[in-house]
Design a protein around this motif. Structure first.
Motif, PDB file in Angstrom:
ATOM      1  N   MET A 101       0.830  -1.207   0.000  1.00  0.00           N
ATOM      2  CA  MET A 101       0.000   0.000   0.000  1.00  0.00           C
ATOM      3  C   MET A 101       0.858   1.248   0.000  1.00  0.00           C
ATOM      4  O   MET A 101       1.917   1.296   0.619  1.00  0.00           O
ATOM      5  CB  MET A 101      -0.915  -0.004   1.224  1.00  0.00           C
ATOM      6  N   ASP A 102       0.383   2.281  -0.696  1.00  0.00           N
ATOM      7  CA  ASP A 102       0.991   3.603  -0.652  1.00  0.00           C
ATOM      8  C   ASP A 102       0.302   4.376   0.473  1.00  0.00           C
ATOM      9  O   ASP A 102      -0.880   4.738   0.356  1.00  0.00           O
ATOM     10  CB  ASP A 102       0.792   4.300  -2.000  1.00  0.00           C
ATOM     11  N   ALA A 103       1.006   4.608   1.573  1.00  0.00           N
ATOM     12  CA  ALA A 103       0.400   5.221   2.763  1.00  0.00           C
ATOM     13  C   ALA A 103      -0.200   6.591   2.469  1.00  0.00           C
ATOM     14  O   ALA A 103      -1.274   6.941   2.976  1.00  0.00           O
ATOM     15  CB  ALA A 103       1.431   5.320   3.886  1.00  0.00           C
ATOM     16  N   GLN A 104       0.472   7.378   1.645  1.00  0.00           N
ATOM     17  CA  GLN A 104      -0.023   8.717   1.325  1.00  0.00           C
ATOM     18  C   GLN A 104      -1.326   8.641   0.524  1.00  0.00           C
ATOM     19  O   GLN A 104      -2.282   9.360   0.810  1.00  0.00           O
ATOM     20  CB  GLN A 104       1.035   9.491   0.533  1.00  0.00           C
ATOM     21  N   ARG A 105      -1.352   7.754  -0.468  1.00  0.00           N
ATOM     22  CA  ARG A 105      -2.564   7.611  -1.278  1.00  0.00           C
ATOM     23  C   ARG A 105      -3.717   7.056  -0.433  1.00  0.00           C
ATOM     24  O   ARG A 105      -4.880   7.416  -0.638  1.00  0.00           O
ATOM     25  CB  ARG A 105      -2.296   6.723  -2.490  1.00  0.00           C
ATOM     26  N   ASN A 106      -3.396   6.190   0.517  1.00  0.00           N
ATOM     27  CA  ASN A 106      -4.434   5.678   1.403  1.00  0.00           C
ATOM     28  C   ASN A 106      -5.053   6.813   2.210  1.00  0.00           C
ATOM     29  O   ASN A 106      -6.279   6.860   2.410  1.00  0.00           O
ATOM     30  CB  ASN A 106      -3.847   4.618   2.338  1.00  0.00           C
ATOM     31  N   GLN A 107      -4.242   7.749   2.681  1.00  0.00           N
ATOM     32  CA  GLN A 107      -4.755   8.907   3.424  1.00  0.00           C
ATOM     33  C   GLN A 107      -5.637   9.785   2.545  1.00  0.00           C
ATOM     34  O   GLN A 107      -6.605  10.379   3.011  1.00  0.00           O
ATOM     35  CB  GLN A 107      -3.586   9.731   3.975  1.00  0.00           C
ATOM     36  N   GLU A 108      -5.299   9.884   1.285  1.00  0.00           N
ATOM     37  CA  GLU A 108      -6.018  10.772   0.372  1.00  0.00           C
ATOM     38  C   GLU A 108      -7.342  10.189  -0.109  1.00  0.00           C
ATOM     39  O   GLU A 108      -8.207  10.927  -0.582  1.00  0.00           O
ATOM     40  CB  GLU A 108      -5.130  11.063  -0.852  1.00  0.00           C
ATOM     41  N   ALA A 109      -7.508   8.871  -0.003  1.00  0.00           N
ATOM     42  CA  ALA A 109      -8.644   8.187  -0.632  1.00  0.00           C
ATOM     43  C   ALA A 109      -9.904   8.245   0.214  1.00  0.00           C
ATOM     44  O   ALA A 109     -10.396   7.236   0.700  1.00  0.00           O
ATOM     45  CB  ALA A 109      -8.267   6.744  -0.913  1.00  0.00           C
ATOM     46  N   THR A 110     -10.415   9.420   0.428  1.00  0.00           N
ATOM     47  CA  THR A 110     -11.681   9.575   1.146  1.00  0.00           C
ATOM     48  C   THR A 110     -12.614  10.506   0.380  1.00  0.00           C
ATOM     49  O   THR A 110     -13.508  11.099   0.959  1.00  0.00           O
ATOM     50  CB  THR A 110     -11.447  10.137   2.563  1.00  0.00           C
ATOM     51  N   GLY A 111     -12.396  10.609  -0.922  1.00  0.00           N
ATOM     52  CA  GLY A 111     -13.197  11.515  -1.741  1.00  0.00           C
ATOM     53  C   GLY A 111     -14.387  10.826  -2.373  1.00  0.00           C
ATOM     54  O   GLY A 111     -14.883   9.811  -1.886  1.00  0.00           O
ATOM     55  N   LYS A 112     -14.824  11.362  -3.500  1.00  0.00           N
ATOM     56  CA  LYS A 112     -16.037  10.877  -4.147  1.00  0.00           C
ATOM     57  C   LYS A 112     -15.749   9.971  -5.338  1.00  0.00           C
ATOM     58  O   LYS A 112     -16.680   9.468  -5.966  1.00  0.00           O
ATOM     59  CB  LYS A 112     -16.873  12.070  -4.622  1.00  0.00           C
ATOM     60  N   HIS A 113     -14.489   9.778  -5.663  1.00  0.00           N
ATOM     61  CA  HIS A 113     -14.164   9.054  -6.886  1.00  0.00           C
ATOM     62  C   HIS A 113     -13.291   7.835  -6.598  1.00  0.00           C
ATOM     63  O   HIS A 113     -12.628   7.749  -5.558  1.00  0.00           O
ATOM     64  CB  HIS A 113     -13.445   9.986  -7.866  1.00  0.00           C
ATOM     65  N   ALA A 114     -13.274   6.903  -7.545  1.00  0.00           N
ATOM     66  CA  ALA A 114     -12.422   5.725  -7.429  1.00  0.00           C
ATOM     67  C   ALA A 114     -10.965   6.163  -7.330  1.00  0.00           C
ATOM     68  O   ALA A 114     -10.522   7.070  -8.044  1.00  0.00           O
ATOM     69  CB  ALA A 114     -12.621   4.834  -8.652  1.00  0.00           C
ATOM     70  N   TYR A 115     -10.227   5.513  -6.433  1.00  0.00           N
ATOM     71  CA  TYR A 115      -8.865   5.949  -6.161  1.00  0.00           C
ATOM     72  C   TYR A 115      -7.993   4.733  -5.867  1.00  0.00           C
ATOM     73  O   TYR A 115      -8.310   3.909  -5.005  1.00  0.00           O
ATOM     74  CB  TYR A 115      -8.860   6.892  -4.956  1.00  0.00           C
ATOM     75  N   ALA A 116      -6.893   4.613  -6.594  1.00  0.00           N
ATOM     76  CA  ALA A 116      -5.949   3.519  -6.378  1.00  0.00           C
ATOM     77  C   ALA A 116      -5.021   3.866  -5.221  1.00  0.00           C
ATOM     78  O   ALA A 116      -4.487   4.973  -5.165  1.00  0.00           O
ATOM     79  CB  ALA A 116      -5.142   3.269  -7.642  1.00  0.00           C
ATOM     80  N   ILE A 117      -4.825   2.924  -4.300  1.00  0.00           N
ATOM     81  CA  ILE A 117      -3.990   3.202  -3.129  1.00  0.00           C
ATOM     82  C   ILE A 117      -2.808   2.239  -3.025  1.00  0.00           C
ATOM     83  O   ILE A 117      -2.113   2.211  -2.008  1.00  0.00           O
ATOM     84  CB  ILE A 117      -4.812   3.152  -1.825  1.00  0.00           C
ATOM     85  N   HIS A 118      -2.544   1.441  -4.069  1.00  0.00           N
ATOM     86  CA  HIS A 118      -1.417   0.510  -4.021  1.00  0.00           C
ATOM     87  C   HIS A 118      -0.129   1.202  -4.465  1.00  0.00           C
ATOM     88  O   HIS A 118      -0.146   2.176  -5.219  1.00  0.00           O
ATOM     89  CB  HIS A 118      -1.686  -0.709  -4.913  1.00  0.00           C
ATOM     90  N   ALA A 119       0.976   0.675  -3.962  1.00  0.00           N
ATOM     91  CA  ALA A 119       2.295   1.186  -4.343  1.00  0.00           C
ATOM     92  C   ALA A 119       2.682   0.636  -5.723  1.00  0.00           C
ATOM     93  O   ALA A 119       2.124  -0.367  -6.174  1.00  0.00           O
ATOM     94  CB  ALA A 119       3.330   0.761  -3.303  1.00  0.00           C
ATOM     95  N   PRO A 120       3.627   1.283  -6.405  1.00  0.00           N
ATOM     96  CA  PRO A 120       4.029   0.836  -7.752  1.00  0.00           C
ATOM     97  C   PRO A 120       4.524  -0.608  -7.790  1.00  0.00           C
ATOM     98  O   PRO A 120       4.367  -1.287  -8.813  1.00  0.00           O
ATOM     99  CB  PRO A 120       5.155   1.811  -8.120  1.00  0.00           C
ATOM    100  N   ASP A 121       5.114  -1.096  -6.683  1.00  0.00           N
ATOM    101  CA  ASP A 121       5.661  -2.454  -6.687  1.00  0.00           C
ATOM    102  C   ASP A 121       4.684  -3.494  -6.143  1.00  0.00           C
ATOM    103  O   ASP A 121       5.060  -4.646  -5.892  1.00  0.00           O
ATOM    104  CB  ASP A 121       6.966  -2.512  -5.885  1.00  0.00           C
ATOM    105  N   SER A 122       3.424  -3.123  -5.976  1.00  0.00           N
ATOM    106  CA  SER A 122       2.431  -4.053  -5.450  1.00  0.00           C
ATOM    107  C   SER A 122       2.026  -5.070  -6.512  1.00  0.00           C
ATOM    108  O   SER A 122       1.756  -4.705  -7.661  1.00  0.00           O
ATOM    109  CB  SER A 122       1.187  -3.297  -4.975  1.00  0.00           C
ATOM    110  N   SER A 123       1.963  -6.336  -6.132  1.00  0.00           N
ATOM    111  CA  SER A 123       1.523  -7.389  -7.052  1.00  0.00           C
ATOM    112  C   SER A 123       0.013  -7.386  -7.229  1.00  0.00           C
ATOM    113  O   SER A 123      -0.508  -7.967  -8.175  1.00  0.00           O
ATOM    114  CB  SER A 123       1.977  -8.762  -6.538  1.00  0.00           C
ATOM    115  N   VAL A 124      -0.675  -6.767  -6.290  1.00  0.00           N
ATOM    116  CA  VAL A 124      -2.136  -6.684  -6.311  1.00  0.00           C
ATOM    117  C   VAL A 124      -2.541  -5.222  -6.317  1.00  0.00           C
ATOM    118  O   VAL A 124      -2.001  -4.422  -5.552  1.00  0.00           O
ATOM    119  CB  VAL A 124      -2.743  -7.387  -5.074  1.00  0.00           C
ATOM    120  N   GLU A 125      -3.462  -4.856  -7.190  1.00  0.00           N
ATOM    121  CA  GLU A 125      -3.998  -3.492  -7.171  1.00  0.00           C
ATOM    122  C   GLU A 125      -5.010  -3.357  -6.034  1.00  0.00           C
ATOM    123  O   GLU A 125      -5.801  -4.267  -5.789  1.00  0.00           O
ATOM    124  CB  GLU A 125      -4.660  -3.154  -8.507  1.00  0.00           C
ATOM    125  N   VAL A 126      -4.976  -2.222  -5.358  1.00  0.00           N
ATOM    126  CA  VAL A 126      -5.916  -1.952  -4.265  1.00  0.00           C
ATOM    127  C   VAL A 126      -6.631  -0.640  -4.570  1.00  0.00           C
ATOM    128  O   VAL A 126      -5.984   0.382  -4.818  1.00  0.00           O
ATOM    129  CB  VAL A 126      -5.200  -1.854  -2.903  1.00  0.00           C
TER     130      VAL A 126
END
Length: 408
Positions: A349-374
Motif C-alpha cells: 500500500m501507498d500510505a499517502q494515497r491511502n490517506q487521500e482516498a476519502t473523496g467521491k471518486h475511485a482511487y488507487a492506493i497501491h504502491a508501484p511495486d504491489s503485485s495486487v492493485e488496491v
C-alpha cells in the motif's frame, strides 16, 4: 427524462434522481436521505441538488405517518426543483429476490406477494423495501415501479458455493446461500473494469458498513460471497453477528430463548455494538479509545482478513482488492491493517494515497511495486438500480418498435 432510485428502510428513505442522456443513465443531479422515520423519531431531510446541499426538518401532519410525509416531501421536492428532469420510472432496491428473481422486474401485485414470502430471510430490510414500493405505487400510479435485487448479482455462483451440506430436500425448498449487496458489487465491478484491465481478473470486493460482506468475482461474475441464506452470515457487522456456530442457537433454545429473542440478538444486539457495548458506529469506536472499543475493532478487522484469505483461495490468487461502503471508503486505519496482514499476497500500500482516498471518486492506493492493485471505490447502488430500470424499459419498448416495423 430521468429515473428516480429509491432505497426504503425501517428508519430512512434514500433517493436519487438520475437523468437519461442518449439512453444512458447519468450520475445523480439530486440525492437525498430522510432519516428519523422510526416511531418517535425526529424526521429530517438532507438533500443535494446539482452540488448544493440543503437540510430541512420534515413536518408530519396529523393523521399521517412519517413515511407518508417523507413520500410527500420527495414528490414535492422533485416538482419544485428548477430544471429537474421528468421522472420516467422509479427503481427500488429490494434486498432479497430468493431464487425466483435473478434480474430486475416490473412490479405487479403478484410480484409483491411473492417478494413478501422472503420477509423472514431479511427481516431488517425486506418488509421496509416492499412498503416503500407500495407507497410509491400509490403516490405515482402512472409510473412503472421496478424492483432491483441485491441477490441477483450472485446468481452466477456455482452450486459448490451456494449449497449447504444439508439434505437435497431442503435445498429444493430454497434453503441455500444467496448473497447480498449485489447492487453495490455490480457498481464496483463496473468501475473497476473501466479503470483497470485487472478488473476483468480475480477480484475481491469488500462492502464494509453497518452491513458488511465480501465478494469474490472472476471475469466480472460473482463466484463466492460471505453472506448466505440471510443477511446474517459472514463478516461481523454493525449490529449483526456474522457467521455463528449453529450450536449456539441450539443452546439458546435449550435455555428457553424464543424466536423473537434470538432474532433480536442476532440482528440488533451483536456485531460491533454487542462486542463493544458502546456503539455500532466504527467512527465512534475509533474515537472512544477504550479496551472494549478496540476489541470490537480488532475482531471486525480480523474477520475481514480471514474471509478475504478464504475467497482468495477460491479464486486461486488475487489481482484486485477493492474497498467500499461507509467503513471501507472512510476508515484509513482499517484499510492499512488489512493490507498489511495480506502482504503475503504481494500487496503493497501507498500510505499517502491511502490517506487521500476519502473523496467521491475511485482511487488507487497501491504502491508501484504491489503485485495486487488496491482500490477505494465509493459505491452508488442508486445508479445501478436506475441502469437496471432503464434497461428493462428499453427491453419492453423494443418488441413494440419491432412489431410496428413489421406492420408497416
Amino acid at each position: 427524462m430521468a429515473i428516480l432510485a429509491v432505497n426504503a428502510g425501517s428508519s430512512s428513505l434514500k433517493f436519487s434522481l438520475h437523468p437519461l442522456q442518449d439512453g444512458q443513465v447519468q450520475p445523480f443531479v439530486l440525492s437525498g436521505n430522510i432519516q428519523g422515520l422510526e416511531p418517535q423519531g425526529s424526521p429530517c431531510m438532507d438533500w443535494t441538488y446539482r452540488g448544493k446541499k440543503h437540510s430541512e426538518p420534515l413536518a408530519v401532519s396529523a393523521g399521517s405517518s412519517s413515511f407518508e410525509a417523507a413520500l410527500h416531501n420527495v414528490r414535492a421536492l422533485v416538482n419544485r426543483l428548477e430544471a429537474a428532469p421528468d421522472i420516467e420510472a422509479i427503481a427500488h432496491r429490494v434486498v432479497h429476490g430468493g431464487g425466483v428473481f435473478t434480474q430486475s422486474v416490473l412490479v405487479t401485485d403478484e410480484v409483491l406477494q411473492r417478494l413478501a414470502s422472503f420477509n423472514s430471510l431479511a427481516p431488517l430490510h425486506q418488509p421496509h423495501n416492499l412498503e416503500g414500493i407500495r407507497q410509491f405505487r400509490a403516490a405515482f400510479a402512472h409510473l412503472p415501479q421496478i424492483a432491483c435485487f441485491d441477490t441477483a448479482f450472485h446468481a452466477s455462483m456455482p452450486e459448490v458455493d451456494f449449497a449447504f451440506a444439508l439434505p437435497q430436500s431442503l435445498q429444493a425448498q430454497g434453503v441455500r446461500r444467496y448473497g447480498f449487496h449485489g447492487l453495490s458489487y455490480q457498481y464496483i465491478m463496473s468501475v473497476l473494469q473501466e479503470q483497470t484491465l485487472r478488473g476483468r481478473g480475480r477480484v475481491v470486493m469488500a462492502h464494509l458498513g453497518n452491513g458488511a460482506s465480501l465478494c469474490a468475482a472472476l471475469a466480472g461474475s460473482s463466484v463466492a460471497t460471505t453472506m448466505g441464506f440471510s443477511a446474517l452470515d459472514g463478516l461481523m457487522m454493525g449490529t449483526r453477528s456474522g457467521a455463528l456456530d449453529a450450536g449456539v442457537l441450539l443452546y439458546l433454545m435449550e435455555q428457553g430463548w424464543t424466536h423473537a429473542q434470538m432474532e433480536k440478538l442476532l440482528y440488533k444486539q451483536s456485531g460491533l455494538l454487542g462486542v463493544s457495548g458502546i456503539s455500532a458506529d466504527m467512527r465512534k469506536l475509533r474515537a472512544d479509545g477504550s479496551e472494549n472499543a478496540q476489541r470490537a475493532i480488532n475482531q471486525f478487522t480480523h474477520r475481514v482478513i480471514r474471509e478475504t484469505g478464504a475467497l482468495v483461495a477460491c479464486l486461486g490468487g488475487l489481482d484486485v482488492l477493492a474497498f467500499s461502503g461507509g467503513i471501507g471508503e472512510n476508515d484509513v486505519e482499517l484499510r492499512a491493517h488489512v493490507c498489511e496482514r495480506l502482504s503475503w499476497l504481494g500487496i503493497r500500500m501507498d500510505a499517502q494515497r491511502n490517506q487521500e482516498a476519502t473523496g467521491k471518486h475511485a482511487y488507487a492506493i497501491h504502491a508501484p511495486d504491489s503485485s495486487v492493485e488496491v482500490w477505494v471505490i465509493p459505491t452508488d447502488e442508486g445508479r445501478v438500480a436506475a441502469r437496471e430500470a432503464a434497461a428493462l424499459l428499453e427491453q419492453q419498448r423494443t418488441p413494440l418498435v419491432a412489431a410496428g416495423s413489421a406492420l408497416a
